[in-house]
Design an enzyme around this catalytic site. Structure first.
Site, PDB file in Angstrom:
ATOM      1  N   SER A 168       0.826  -1.206   0.000  1.00 20.85           N
ATOM      2  CA  SER A 168       0.000   0.000   0.000  1.00 20.85           C
ATOM      3  C   SER A 168       0.859   1.255   0.000  1.00 20.85           C
ATOM      4  O   SER A 168       0.382   2.330  -0.335  1.00 20.85           O
ATOM      5  CB  SER A 168      -0.939   0.010   1.202  1.00 20.85           C
ATOM      6  OG  SER A 168      -0.245  -0.278   2.379  1.00 20.85           O
ATOM      7  N   HIS A 184      -3.076  -3.062  -6.057  1.00 21.91           N
ATOM      8  CA  HIS A 184      -3.438  -2.519  -4.738  1.00 21.91           C
ATOM      9  C   HIS A 184      -4.929  -2.661  -4.497  1.00 21.91           C
ATOM     10  O   HIS A 184      -5.738  -1.920  -5.050  1.00 21.91           O
ATOM     11  CB  HIS A 184      -3.001  -1.046  -4.630  1.00 21.91           C
ATOM     12  CG  HIS A 184      -3.205  -0.464  -3.278  1.00 21.91           C
ATOM     13  ND1 HIS A 184      -3.590   0.830  -3.065  1.00 21.91           N
ATOM     14  CD2 HIS A 184      -3.093  -1.020  -2.046  1.00 21.91           C
ATOM     15  CE1 HIS A 184      -3.712   1.050  -1.764  1.00 21.91           C
ATOM     16  NE2 HIS A 184      -3.418  -0.061  -1.135  1.00 21.91           N
ATOM     17  N   GLU A 195      -6.143  -0.915  -7.864  1.00 23.64           N
ATOM     18  CA  GLU A 195      -5.189  -0.098  -8.612  1.00 23.64           C
ATOM     19  C   GLU A 195      -4.147  -1.038  -9.218  1.00 23.64           C
ATOM     20  O   GLU A 195      -3.594  -1.887  -8.509  1.00 23.64           O
ATOM     21  CB  GLU A 195      -4.510   0.899  -7.672  1.00 23.64           C
ATOM     22  CG  GLU A 195      -5.487   1.900  -7.091  1.00 23.64           C
ATOM     23  CD  GLU A 195      -4.895   2.791  -6.019  1.00 23.64           C
ATOM     24  OE1 GLU A 195      -5.480   3.846  -5.768  1.00 23.64           O
ATOM     25  OE2 GLU A 195      -3.872   2.437  -5.395  1.00 23.64           O
ATOM     26  N   ASN A 217      -4.973   6.546  -1.926  1.00 24.64           N
ATOM     27  CA  ASN A 217      -4.350   7.085  -0.716  1.00 24.64           C
ATOM     28  C   ASN A 217      -3.760   8.473  -0.940  1.00 24.64           C
ATOM     29  O   ASN A 217      -3.595   9.236   0.006  1.00 24.64           O
ATOM     30  CB  ASN A 217      -3.272   6.132  -0.181  1.00 24.64           C
ATOM     31  CG  ASN A 217      -3.902   4.904   0.457  1.00 24.64           C
ATOM     32  OD1 ASN A 217      -5.100   4.904   0.735  1.00 24.64           O
ATOM     33  ND2 ASN A 217      -3.124   3.870   0.674  1.00 24.64           N
TER      34      ASN A 217
END
Ligand SMILES: NC(=O)c1ccc[n+]([C@@H]2O[C@H](COP(=O)([O-])OP(=O)(O)OC[C@H]3O[C@@H](n4cnc5c(N)ncnc54)[C@H](O)[C@@H]3O)[C@@H](O)[C@H]2O)c1
Length: 509
Positions: A124, A145, A157, A195
């Site tokens: 991550s 991800h 992702e 993120n």
């Protein structure tokens, strides 16, 4: 239903914790045989039991058939040794988030699996390119991800490292679709898409909190009721827990070499040090008893029978609808160019604070109150008004009572450039715009990833387009004036599209 052949027939899942078992579940559902391996004794078997329980629940709810249940279950195989993974055509790693441990694992795997086997990490926060640098053949390495819980968070992702073969990402995207997930392409950059884009909401809310504009519960109410977020930023941090979210804030800030847009505040560092982590420990920004958040009561609006006359700034945002609202309230509206000596003066700026507008427009600041009209009033469940340091109590109370007189909720905050919603939305749109400027992802993938990965009511660029790129640009330029902080400098992507009056989805050839 015709089950198509899975693109990867034998998938090895290494690390069978929270993420690994979720990924294993959807790989098996896609028709692959899944080999579970974990360094901790019994962990892979436990993961298998956990996934079987999930399928039992789906069967009970008639979401899958008995035949599907049996075939899925037959595809989950526990492996005792890494060497048993030699026939895999795809390895997905979901082990501890440590670069040295991940590298060591992939070096070992290179000598076990065939040369055609794809190697993938679910990291991550680490760089896919950096992990791949330990490999003899980095072209077969990429990032996948996923989000927790994997079967419910239906977005992934797909990250290419600098040396990844592009055809591998195409295959991984096609396989993601077979797993029932929406794949989005992300450049190998800190935080990838979700993120990274998520920095706007939390860090700006913390920044506002650090200026004592209002308390945490008020800010949560405002962002839920005005902008439509399911959870306010402080409720969200309580759920994620600060031992997870604070290090991510620091890591992304540092990986972007102290970029002002991502700057964290002392608030979360201090709370992390004190162990006030969130819901899981019973105390965060809220207190919890038996897992339930203790309600913070909202102060009722004052009740007034007599109101002063009201004067509205000629530069107010959405002035016509503000005047109509006041007319509907039945209050006396002054129409002269300047307010009388008794009038409550209402301003509705974008990005500026009430103090600045009162001074610029030569209004009596003691009688001046601001209202946030970034979003049309009819599209929100709450109004937000702001005072300035010298606003008189009777004027604050009059404005509060007046804007609550039709029963709509009203929050009163201290002065803040761009109130709360304007600041947070403008910051989210600006960060998203800059991600497009940097080529981290396409505008379409950005919106998709944020809606599916963060549960926002709209993608950041859709928010920007809905409010008008020119309005978001004006908000940011004014925020920069009020705070003198590089944090609010508009991204060239937004600046150009705002100036040209075109959509934030507009790409450049
Ligand atoms: N939890 C999340 O929300 C989330 C979301 C996206 C990505 N990730 C990433 O996924 C990965 C796993 O996260 P998690 O939350 O599932 O962790 P976890 O702690 O729940 O599980 C990790 C598992 O890996 C095993 N393990 C550790 N080192 C190993 C090794 N060398 N070989 C084999 N097994 C090993 C552990 O025994 C454990 O069972 C991390 O890279 C994390 O950053 C996590």
């Amino acid at each position: 239903m015709i089950q198509t052949e899975p693109i990867y027939k034998k998938v090895a899942l290494i690390g069978t914790g929270a993420m690994g078992r979720g990924i294993a579940q959807i790989c098996a559902q896609a028709g692959s045989n899944v080999y579970l391996f974990d360094a901790s004794e019994g962990a892979a078997l436990n993961a298998k039991k956990g996934v079987l329980e999930q399928w039992d629940k789906l069967l009970q709810k008639s979401k899958i058939t008995q035949t599907q249940h049996s075939s899925y279950a037959a595809r989950l195989i526990v492996s005792e040794q890494l060497s048993e993974l030699c026939e895999a055509d795809l390895v997905i790693e979901a082990i501890v988030e440590r670069l040295d441990v991940k590298k060591e694992l992939f070096i070992q795997l290179e000598s076990i699996v065939s040369s055609s086997c794809a190697l993938v990490t679910n990291t991550s926060s680490l760089s896919v390119t950096t992990i791949a640098a330990c490999l003899k053949a980095p072209a077969r390495f990429a990032g996948y991800h996923f989000f927790n819980p994997v079967p419910l968070m239906r977005v992934v992702e797909v990250i290419a490292g600098l040396k990844t073969d592009p055809s591998l990402c195409e295959r991984l995207k096609a396989y993601a679709l077979q797993m029932g997930h929406t794949p989005v392409d992300a450049k190998d950059t800190p935080g990838f898409i979700v993120n990274h884009a998520g920095r706007g909401y939390i860090t700006e809310a913390l920044r506002i909190a650090s200026e004592s504009v209002c308390d945490f519960a008020t800010m949560d109410r405002i962002l839920r009721d005005q902008a439509g977020f399911k959870l306010g930023p402080f409720e969200l941090m309580d759920l994620t827990a600060l031992d997870v979210s604070h290090p991510v804030m620091e890591s992304i800030y540092d990986q972007y070499y102290q970029e002002a847009r991502y700057r964290p505040t002392y608030i979360t560092a201090q709370r992390l040090a004190a162990g006030v982590l969130g819901k899981k420990v019973g105390e965060g920004f809220y207190k919890y008893s038996q897992g339930k958040q203790e309600l913070v009561p909202e102060p009722p609006p004052p009740k007034l029978t007599k109101f002063p006359p009201v004067w509205v700034s000629t530069r107010a945002a959405r002035r016509a609808s503000l005047l109509q609202m006041l007319k509907d309230f039945g209050v006396t509206i002054e129409t002269a160019a300047a307010p009388s000596n008794e009038a409550l003066c209402i301003v509705a700026p974008l990005g500026l604070d009430v103090t600045t507008v009162a001074v610029l427009e030569r209004l009596d600041p003691a009688r001046t109150v601001g209202i946030d009209l970034l979003f049309p009033d009819e599209s929100t469940k709450r109004r937000v008004i702001a005072t300035n340091p010298v606003t008189r109590d009777d004027m604050r109370e009059a404005a509060h009572a007046l804007f609550a007189s039709d029963g709509k909720s009203v929050s009163v905050i201290r002065d803040s450039g761009g109130f709360i919603t304007q600041r947070v939305i403008a910051h989210i749109v600006n960060i998203a715009s800059d991600m497009c400027q940097q080529g981290i992802c396409s505008p379409e993938d950005l919106n998709t990833a944020v809606v599916l990965g963060l549960g926002y009511p709209l993608g950041p660029l859709q928010f920007g387009d809905q409010l008008g790129p020119d309005n978001v640009l004006e908000t940011l330029l004014n925020l920069q004036t009020v705070y003198g902080d590089q944090r609010y400098r508009p991204s060239p992507w937004l600046r150009r599209r705002g100036a040209l009056g075109v959509s934030l989805m507009q790409k450049e050839n």
